[in-house]
Write a protein that holds these residues in place. Structure first.
Motif, PDB file in Angstrom:
ATOM      1  N   VAL A 251       0.838  -1.201   0.000  1.00 29.75           N
ATOM      2  CA  VAL A 251       0.000   0.000   0.000  1.00 29.75           C
ATOM      3  C   VAL A 251       0.873   1.250   0.000  1.00 29.75           C
ATOM      4  O   VAL A 251       0.664   2.179  -0.786  1.00 29.75           O
ATOM      5  CB  VAL A 251      -0.955  -0.002   1.221  1.00 29.75           C
ATOM      6  CG1 VAL A 251      -1.640   1.354   1.363  1.00 29.75           C
ATOM      7  CG2 VAL A 251      -2.006  -1.089   1.066  1.00 29.75           C
ATOM      8  N   ALA A 252       1.879   1.275   0.883  1.00 27.91           N
ATOM      9  CA  ALA A 252       2.752   2.452   1.006  1.00 27.91           C
ATOM     10  C   ALA A 252       3.559   2.697  -0.260  1.00 27.91           C
ATOM     11  O   ALA A 252       3.884   3.848  -0.587  1.00 27.91           O
ATOM     12  CB  ALA A 252       3.684   2.288   2.198  1.00 27.91           C
ATOM     13  N   SER A 253       3.870   1.652  -1.005  1.00 31.72           N
ATOM     14  CA  SER A 253       4.680   1.814  -2.222  1.00 31.72           C
ATOM     15  C   SER A 253       3.926   2.553  -3.320  1.00 31.72           C
ATOM     16  O   SER A 253       4.536   3.035  -4.277  1.00 31.72           O
ATOM     17  CB  SER A 253       5.121   0.436  -2.741  1.00 31.72           C
ATOM     18  OG  SER A 253       4.021  -0.274  -3.301  1.00 31.72           O
ATOM     19  N   ARG A 254       2.597   2.672  -3.182  1.00 30.21           N
ATOM     20  CA  ARG A 254       1.789   3.325  -4.213  1.00 30.21           C
ATOM     21  C   ARG A 254       1.515   4.805  -3.916  1.00 30.21           C
ATOM     22  O   ARG A 254       0.897   5.494  -4.725  1.00 30.21           O
ATOM     23  CB  ARG A 254       0.455   2.578  -4.390  1.00 30.21           C
ATOM     24  CG  ARG A 254       0.618   1.159  -4.921  1.00 30.21           C
ATOM     25  CD  ARG A 254      -0.714   0.588  -5.363  1.00 30.21           C
ATOM     26  NE  ARG A 254      -1.612   0.326  -4.248  1.00 30.21           N
ATOM     27  CZ  ARG A 254      -1.670  -0.824  -3.591  1.00 30.21           C
ATOM     28  NH1 ARG A 254      -0.863  -1.824  -3.938  1.00 30.21           N
ATOM     29  NH2 ARG A 254      -2.531  -0.982  -2.602  1.00 30.21           N
ATOM     30  N   TYR A 255       1.970   5.297  -2.765  1.00 28.08           N
ATOM     31  CA  TYR A 255       1.736   6.701  -2.425  1.00 28.08           C
ATOM     32  C   TYR A 255       2.589   7.617  -3.292  1.00 28.08           C
ATOM     33  O   TYR A 255       3.638   7.212  -3.809  1.00 28.08           O
ATOM     34  CB  TYR A 255       2.027   6.957  -0.942  1.00 28.08           C
ATOM     35  CG  TYR A 255       1.113   6.213   0.006  1.00 28.08           C
ATOM     36  CD1 TYR A 255      -0.219   5.981  -0.311  1.00 28.08           C
ATOM     37  CD2 TYR A 255       1.583   5.741   1.229  1.00 28.08           C
ATOM     38  CE1 TYR A 255      -1.056   5.300   0.561  1.00 28.08           C
ATOM     39  CE2 TYR A 255       0.745   5.067   2.112  1.00 28.08           C
ATOM     40  CZ  TYR A 255      -0.566   4.840   1.771  1.00 28.08           C
ATOM     41  OH  TYR A 255      -1.401   4.170   2.627  1.00 28.08           O
ATOM     42  N   ASN A 256       2.150   8.856  -3.429  1.00 24.05           N
ATOM     43  CA  ASN A 256       2.828   9.808  -4.325  1.00 24.05           C
ATOM     44  C   ASN A 256       4.034  10.507  -3.702  1.00 24.05           C
ATOM     45  O   ASN A 256       4.741  11.224  -4.388  1.00 24.05           O
ATOM     46  CB  ASN A 256       1.831  10.878  -4.797  1.00 24.05           C
ATOM     47  CG  ASN A 256       0.801  10.303  -5.750  1.00 24.05           C
ATOM     48  OD1 ASN A 256       1.107   9.387  -6.510  1.00 24.05           O
ATOM     49  ND2 ASN A 256      -0.414  10.818  -5.706  1.00 24.05           N
ATOM     50  N   VAL A 257       4.250  10.332  -2.401  1.00 24.61           N
ATOM     51  CA  VAL A 257       5.387  10.977  -1.730  1.00 24.61           C
ATOM     52  C   VAL A 257       6.599  10.056  -1.838  1.00 24.61           C
ATOM     53  O   VAL A 257       6.581   8.923  -1.337  1.00 24.61           O
ATOM     54  CB  VAL A 257       5.061  11.259  -0.246  1.00 24.61           C
ATOM     55  CG1 VAL A 257       6.245  11.936   0.438  1.00 24.61           C
ATOM     56  CG2 VAL A 257       3.811  12.132  -0.147  1.00 24.61           C
ATOM     57  N   ASP A 258       7.648  10.519  -2.497  1.00 24.24           N
ATOM     58  CA  ASP A 258       8.803   9.670  -2.788  1.00 24.24           C
ATOM     59  C   ASP A 258       9.473   9.109  -1.539  1.00 24.24           C
ATOM     60  O   ASP A 258       9.899   7.953  -1.514  1.00 24.24           O
ATOM     61  CB  ASP A 258       9.833  10.451  -3.615  1.00 24.24           C
ATOM     62  CG  ASP A 258       9.408  10.594  -5.070  1.00 24.24           C
ATOM     63  OD1 ASP A 258       8.415   9.948  -5.460  1.00 24.24           O
ATOM     64  OD2 ASP A 258      10.069  11.347  -5.814  1.00 24.24           O
ATOM     65  N   ASP A 259       9.596   9.933  -0.493  1.00 24.29           N
ATOM     66  CA  ASP A 259      10.233   9.456   0.732  1.00 24.29           C
ATOM     67  C   ASP A 259       9.499   8.255   1.317  1.00 24.29           C
ATOM     68  O   ASP A 259      10.124   7.352   1.886  1.00 24.29           O
ATOM     69  CB  ASP A 259      10.260  10.569   1.797  1.00 24.29           C
ATOM     70  CG  ASP A 259      11.331  11.609   1.505  1.00 24.29           C
ATOM     71  OD1 ASP A 259      12.155  11.349   0.612  1.00 24.29           O
ATOM     72  OD2 ASP A 259      11.346  12.661   2.164  1.00 24.29           O
ATOM     73  N   ILE A 260       8.182   8.259   1.197  1.00 19.65           N
ATOM     74  CA  ILE A 260       7.372   7.182   1.770  1.00 19.65           C
ATOM     75  C   ILE A 260       7.364   5.966   0.841  1.00 19.65           C
ATOM     76  O   ILE A 260       7.720   4.860   1.245  1.00 19.65           O
ATOM     77  CB  ILE A 260       5.934   7.669   2.023  1.00 19.65           C
ATOM     78  CG1 ILE A 260       5.946   8.802   3.061  1.00 19.65           C
ATOM     79  CG2 ILE A 260       5.044   6.520   2.493  1.00 19.65           C
ATOM     80  CD1 ILE A 260       4.614   9.504   3.236  1.00 19.65           C
TER      81      ILE A 260
END
Length: 322
Positions: A251-260
């Motif tokens: 799930v976290a790998s699909r977020y738009n924030v690169d650091d996350i």
């Protein structure tokens, strides 16, 4: 230099004044021919002008701006304009530009709230919560505290995007379970502030429910919630709960924030490399590792640089031996 600044300031003030005059003139022309929206906006324009000029001393309630405000607000209010009803109601309650008439003012604000104007709904909510004078459903004046109706009114205003009403709801939420019930209804309508509140509210009551709301906030782009999802994935990985960590990291790998998303990709790369929680797959491991590098994750870049240096040294040794 100071003189130049003063001249520029005076020029800008003159321009702003001329623009305001043009604006009110255009509005008045439309209002004169019966345009309800123009009548309402013109009334509010004069009302706010009066607010900017009023003082706590003297006869400020009889300012000409307030008198002009009530003149136009009455015209729009008579045609059932909810916004005009609200502002005219305030004028009657405070005696601004007209004779003070508490009942008539509260009646107009109640009508405005029933018609869906969010500021009137927030006014009704505050009046119910604090036990201030207002019109009730029977059409009579009351000043009884009524939390149930208070939060119903807050809800009606909040789902129209009234941030002031929502913030007041949130302020009461932690100390009033009834408020929390209505905030949950707002959250189900997709309002991020309410969703974040629900995640925090359930944190020490029901972790599973808190996590559900955290995921929802994360999907709406809330970076704090996104980081929480990532950290849960990393904690589960470090504690060797590999099968559980995969869902959070995916799930976290699909977020738009690169650091996350970058760190999520780095940990997914480790999972696929060693077969932790997933079937071992070196190609997928490489794909996630490359994504982590592309997103600027320092740990991944450092490992990548080290691998390239080792490959260079091995290549040099091979060429020398040949």
């Amino acid at each position: 230099m100071n003189r130049l600044v003063l001249m520029v300031f005076a020029l800008l003030t003159t321009i702003a004044s001329a623009q305001a005059q043009t604006y009110s003139t255009e509005l008045e022309s439309n209002a004169q021919v019966g345009d309800v929206d123009a009548q309402c906006v013109l009334g509010i324009y004069y009302y706010e002008l009066g607010e900017s000029k009023k003082t706590h001393q003297g006869k400020w309630k009889s300012l000409p701006e307030y008198k002009n405000a009530t003149k136009w607000l009455k015209k729009a209010s008579d045609k059932a304009n909810p916004r005009a009803q609200y502002y005219l109601g305030l004028c009657y309650i405070m005696g601004k530009g007209t004779n003070e008439n508490e009942f008539k003012g509260q009646e107009l604000i109640y009508k405005s709230a029933i018609s869906g104007y969010s500021r009137a709904q927030a006014f009704m909510a505050n009046s119910c919560y604090w036990g201030m004078p207002r019109i009730d459903v029977s059409g009579e004046m009351t000043n009884k505290t009524d939390y149930e109706n208070a939060f119903k009114w807050y809800y009606k205003a909040a789902i129209q995007g009234d941030n002031i009403a929502l913030n007041e709801m949130l302020e009461y939420g932690y100390r009033n379970s009834l408020a929390a019930k209505w905030i949950e209804k707002v959250a189900k309508q997709g309002f991020l502030k309410a969703i974040r509140f629900m995640a925090n509210y359930y944190e020490d009551k029901d972790m599973a429910t808190s996590l559900k709301w955290t995921k929802m906030a994360a999907e709406k782009g809330d970076t704090i919630s996104q980081k929480t999802i990532l950290y849960l994935g990393i904690i589960l990985y470090d504690q060797q709960y590999y099968y559980k960590c995969i869902d959070y990291l995916n799930v976290a790998s699909r977020y738009n924030v690169d650091d996350i998303s970058g760190y999520a990709c780095l940990y997914l790369s480790k999972c696929y490399r060693y077969g932790r929680g997933v079937e071992q797959d070196t190609l997928k491991s490489k794909k996630f590792f490359d994504k982590a590098c592309a997103k600027g994750v320092d740990d991944a870049k450092s490992v990548s640089d080290l691998m390239r240096e080792l490959e260079r040294q091995i290549s040099n040794i091979t060429s020398i031996s040949n």
